[in-house]
Enzyme design. Structure first.
Site, short mmCIF file in Angstrom:
data_model
loop_
_atom_site.label_atom_id
_atom_site.label_comp_id
_atom_site.label_asym_id
_atom_site.label_seq_id
_atom_site.Cartn_x
_atom_site.Cartn_y
_atom_site.Cartn_z
N VAL A 13 -43.90 12.64 4.37
CA VAL A 13 -43.81 13.16 5.74
C VAL A 13 -42.67 14.18 5.88
CG1 VAL A 13 -43.36 12.49 8.14
CG2 VAL A 13 -44.92 11.13 6.74
N GLY A 14 -41.53 13.89 5.25
CA GLY A 14 -40.40 14.81 5.35
C GLY A 14 -40.75 16.18 4.79
N GLU A 21 -27.00 18.69 7.41
CA GLU A 21 -25.79 17.84 7.53
C GLU A 21 -25.87 16.88 6.35
OE1 GLU A 21 -23.53 18.08 9.98
OE2 GLU A 21 -24.60 19.48 11.27
N GLU A 24 -20.23 10.60 -4.36
CA GLU A 24 -20.25 9.91 -3.06
C GLU A 24 -20.78 8.50 -3.33
OE1 GLU A 24 -23.30 10.99 -0.15
OE2 GLU A 24 -21.79 10.89 1.41
N CYS A 28 -20.73 9.31 5.92
CA CYS A 28 -20.54 10.61 5.28
C CYS A 28 -19.09 11.08 5.39
CB CYS A 28 -21.48 11.64 5.89
SG CYS A 28 -21.39 11.68 7.69
N LYS A 41 -38.84 12.49 12.06
CA LYS A 41 -39.13 11.56 10.96
C LYS A 41 -37.82 10.82 10.65
CE LYS A 41 -38.56 11.15 6.71
NZ LYS A 41 -38.33 9.70 6.60
N GLY A 100 -42.34 7.64 8.04
CA GLY A 100 -42.89 7.95 6.73
C GLY A 100 -41.78 8.13 5.72
N ASP A 101 -42.18 8.33 4.48
CA ASP A 101 -41.14 8.54 3.46
C ASP A 101 -40.83 10.04 3.35
OD1 ASP A 101 -43.01 9.74 1.73
OD2 ASP A 101 -43.55 7.80 0.86
N GLY A 102 -39.74 10.32 2.65
CA GLY A 102 -39.28 11.71 2.56
C GLY A 102 -40.27 12.63 1.87
N PRO A 103 -40.68 12.27 0.64
CA PRO A 103 -41.56 13.20 -0.08
C PRO A 103 -42.89 13.46 0.62
CG PRO A 103 -40.56 11.62 -1.59
CD PRO A 103 -40.20 11.17 -0.20
N1 LIG Z 1 -23.21 15.28 7.25
C1 LIG Z 1 -23.62 14.34 8.08
O1 LIG Z 1 -23.54 14.49 9.30
C2 LIG Z 1 -24.18 13.06 7.56
C3 LIG Z 1 -24.30 11.97 8.41
C4 LIG Z 1 -24.81 10.79 7.91
C5 LIG Z 1 -25.24 10.69 6.61
N2 LIG Z 1 -25.12 11.75 5.78
C6 LIG Z 1 -25.51 11.63 4.38
O2 LIG Z 1 -26.75 10.95 4.28
C7 LIG Z 1 -26.81 10.24 3.05
C8 LIG Z 1 -27.25 8.82 3.31
O3 LIG Z 1 -28.44 8.78 3.99
P1 LIG Z 1 -29.83 8.51 3.26
O4 LIG Z 1 -29.65 7.63 2.08
O5 LIG Z 1 -30.81 8.11 4.33
O6 LIG Z 1 -30.17 9.95 2.74
P2 LIG Z 1 -31.54 10.48 2.12
O7 LIG Z 1 -31.28 11.88 1.79
O8 LIG Z 1 -32.06 9.58 1.09
O9 LIG Z 1 -32.55 10.37 3.34
C9 LIG Z 1 -32.33 11.06 4.57
C10 LIG Z 1 -33.65 11.37 5.18
O10 LIG Z 1 -34.32 12.33 4.37
C11 LIG Z 1 -35.61 11.86 4.03
N3 LIG Z 1 -35.96 12.41 2.73
C12 LIG Z 1 -35.67 11.91 1.50
N4 LIG Z 1 -36.20 12.70 0.55
C13 LIG Z 1 -36.80 13.73 1.19
C14 LIG Z 1 -37.54 14.85 0.76
N5 LIG Z 1 -37.75 15.09 -0.54
N6 LIG Z 1 -38.02 15.70 1.69
C15 LIG Z 1 -37.81 15.46 3.00
N7 LIG Z 1 -37.15 14.40 3.47
C16 LIG Z 1 -36.64 13.54 2.57
C17 LIG Z 1 -35.48 10.35 4.07
O11 LIG Z 1 -36.74 9.73 4.20
C18 LIG Z 1 -34.59 10.17 5.29
O12 LIG Z 1 -35.35 10.27 6.48
C19 LIG Z 1 -25.41 10.31 2.47
O13 LIG Z 1 -25.38 11.29 1.46
C20 LIG Z 1 -24.57 10.74 3.66
O14 LIG Z 1 -23.36 11.37 3.33
C21 LIG Z 1 -24.60 12.94 6.23
#
Ligand SMILES: NC(=O)c1ccc[n+]([C@@H]2O[C@H](COP(=O)([O-])OP(=O)(O)OC[C@H]3O[C@@H](n4cnc5c(N)ncnc54)[C@H](O)[C@@H]3O)[C@@H](O)[C@H]2O)c1
Length: 494
Positions: A224-225, A263, A397, A297, A188, A219-222
């Site tokens: 499909v995730g 991550e 952040e 990140c 996803k 899909g969105d996080g809430p």
């Molecule tokens: N540590 C690492 O390797 C690394 C690498 C890149 C980015 N990041 C972090 O990612 C963030 C930026 O990315 P973003 O804005 O896409 O993050 P995000 O957490 O908003 O989304 C990441 C993914 O999670 C999904 N998601 C969101 N809410 C969810 C839920 N409740 N259940 C399941 N899935 C859900 C999103 O749809 C997306 O696919 C920053 O905090 C950054 O530091 C970390």
């Protein structure tokens, strides 16, 4: 841009990504219509205009994708090392032929400048593929100690959830080791950057990944995730994204006790030791923080400088920020593209406003768009001096082009400030004496330390401590993540 793209009708500007696929999910080796769900307009952040609409899948699509992955698992888990090496080589070959197309798609969907999507994101993706082949060639899946055998077996069906900031690289650092391990999977990707994932799916299909081994549900996080995280037939979630969403994923996964590999976010410190070459270190630090418009990140967002060098550091940082070219990310000369979305732009503006209100000294950039840019989510490369530990801009952040300069009295204090964060992903140390820099690195509570401008080593483990996560990617550690250990005692003597 064509009229169809401007209106958001399901056309596509891509050479080969078929328009009708934008409304589909990829399950069991085929593009199919999702089980209901809504659609989502993907916005080009440089123009604020819709590029195309994609279908957002549902929990029912997750069920179908997981079932396909489960059916495919026994055969793929039993495939030979040689077969998987050959498969990964084919993926690498097809990826290479589509790399430029991939870079353009990435730039369009998430705004990263072309020189970065071509020169870094896709280049690193290619390296990860080559690297996993190297690892797989000699990896020890079985170890014999007398009559005890320690086996490493594929963990099973994996749910992969990825962000938008370096989308294809983050997909590759999960898919490549999962394939190497013999796992099957459901991806996803971020709904903000889905095109690169769809193109990557085409690449896997063309490379001959067996049906059901890889499945894609946009899909969105809430919806499909979380459906993936909760799913009783998913054995592991590998998640990259914010700490907030990572926690939600872990909570949803907890009742099924699946492995959750996280991550997450970061707030890296960049310690300039008193003997560093100030000019060189500050310029490098600022440029590195502003790469991807600060949406990284590992961005070295907290620049720690000795108190007696702080004013000079601020002047150097301001000058470095002002030389950067912000604009059309498709222009090969552009250094900084837009932020990914309106929400991200608004958040960065709020945090810049908070820095001003908290009394930090704005020495470059600030609120609003750079001069001459009237649309697009472009932020100004911003430098704050006189930042004090505990300020919001020092703790949060920001994920935007904002460097905060913090003056320190002693190296002890610099180390304490660097460690005083809930995050623990990356840190940076600058010194003319590499052994002094290394000694400081040993005292930093984080998973990755860059000394004196060194680039990444994709054969070494990457991952965070504390609230930056608990997983490791890259090289053999990336492969370990997708394997379960099994001990067999009483085996025939080896
Ligand atoms: N540590 C690492 O390797 C690394 C690498 C890149 C980015 N990041 C972090 O990612 C963030 C930026 O990315 P973003 O804005 O896409 O993050 P995000 O957490 O908003 O989304 C990441 C993914 O999670 C999904 N998601 C969101 N809410 C969810 C839920 N409740 N259940 C399941 N899935 C859900 C999103 O749809 C997306 O696919 C920053 O905090 C950054 O530091 C970390």
């Amino acid at each position: 841009m064509t009229q169809a793209q401007r209106t958001g009708s399901p056309s596509t500007p891509f050479d080969t990504l078929k328009a009708e696929r934008l409304a589909m999910v990829y399950i069991d080796g085929a593009w199919v219509a999702p089980q209901g769900g809504t659609s989502h307009a993907v916005i080009n952040p440089a123009t604020e205009e819709p590029v195309a609409r994609i279908a957002l899948g549902t929990a029912a699509d997750v069920d179908l994708a997981v079932a396909a992955a489960r059916r495919a698992f026994p055969a793929f888990a039993g495939s030979s090392r040689a077969d998987r090496i050959a498969l990964l080589r084919r993926v690498a070959d097809v990826f290479a032929t589509r790399r430029e197309e991939m870079a353009r798609i990435l730039t369009m969907e998430m705004g990263g400048p072309l020189k970065r999507t071509l020169g870094y994101q896709t280049a690193a993706g290619q390296t990860h593929l080559d690297e996993i082949v190297r690892v797989l060639e000699t990896y020890r899946f079985e170890e014999r100690r007398g009559r005890t055998v320690i086996r490493r077996e594929p963990i099973g069906v994996c749910g992969l959830i990825t962000p938008w900031n370096a989308p294809v690289m983050q997909i590759l650092t999960k898919v490549a080791p999962a394939l190497a391990a013999g796992c099957t999977m459901v991806l996803k990707p971020s709904e903000l950057a889905p095109f690169s994932a769809m193109l990557f799916t085409e690449i896997l299909h063309e490379a001959g990944v067996p049906k059901g081994v890889f499945n894609l549900v946009n899909g969105d996080g809430p919806t499909v995730g979380e459906a993936l995280a909760r799913h009783p037939d998913v054995d592991m979630i590998s998640f990259t994204g914010s700490t907030r969403a990572g926690v939600r994923v872990a909570e949803a996964a907890a009742p099924t006790v699946k492995r959750v590999h996280q991550e997450l976010g970061g707030k890296a410190a960049n310690i300039l030791l008193p003997d560093s070459d100030l000019e060189e270190a500050v310029v490098r630090g600022v440029q590195s923080c502003f790469g991807n418009s600060g949406q990284s990140c590992i961005a070295p967002a907290r620049l720690l400088v000795p108190k007696d060098q702080a004013n000079r550091a601020a002047a150097i940082a301001a000058a470095a920020a002002e030389t950067l070219r912000v604009g059309d990310p498709m222009d090969p000369a552009t250094d900084l593209g837009p932020l990914v979305s309106r929400a991200q732009f608004d958040r960065v503006q709020e945090l810049i406003a908070a820095g001003i209100a908290e009394g930090a000294t704005l020495v470059a950039g600030g609120l609003g768009r750079p001069d001459g840019l009237t649309r697009g989510y472009f932020a100004r490369p911003t430098v704050f001096a006189d930042v004090v530990p505990g300020m919001l801009i020092e703790r949060e952040e920001i994920f935007g082009p904002v460097v905060t300069i913090i003056a320190y009295d002693s190296v002890e204090q610099a180390i304490a400030i660097a460690n005083d964060t809930p995050y623990g992903l990356a840190a940076y140390v600058q010194s003319r004496d590499p052994s002094r820099a290394e000694a400081v690195a040993a005292r930093l509570r984080c998973g990755y330390v860059y000394l004196n401008g060194a680039g990444p080593d994709y054969s070494a483990p990457f991952g965070g401590w504390k609230q930056s996560g608990n997983g490791r990617e890259y090289g053999e550690w990336g492969l370990d993540a997708f394997l379960e250990l099994k001990t067999v005692v009483g085996a025939a003597p080896g």
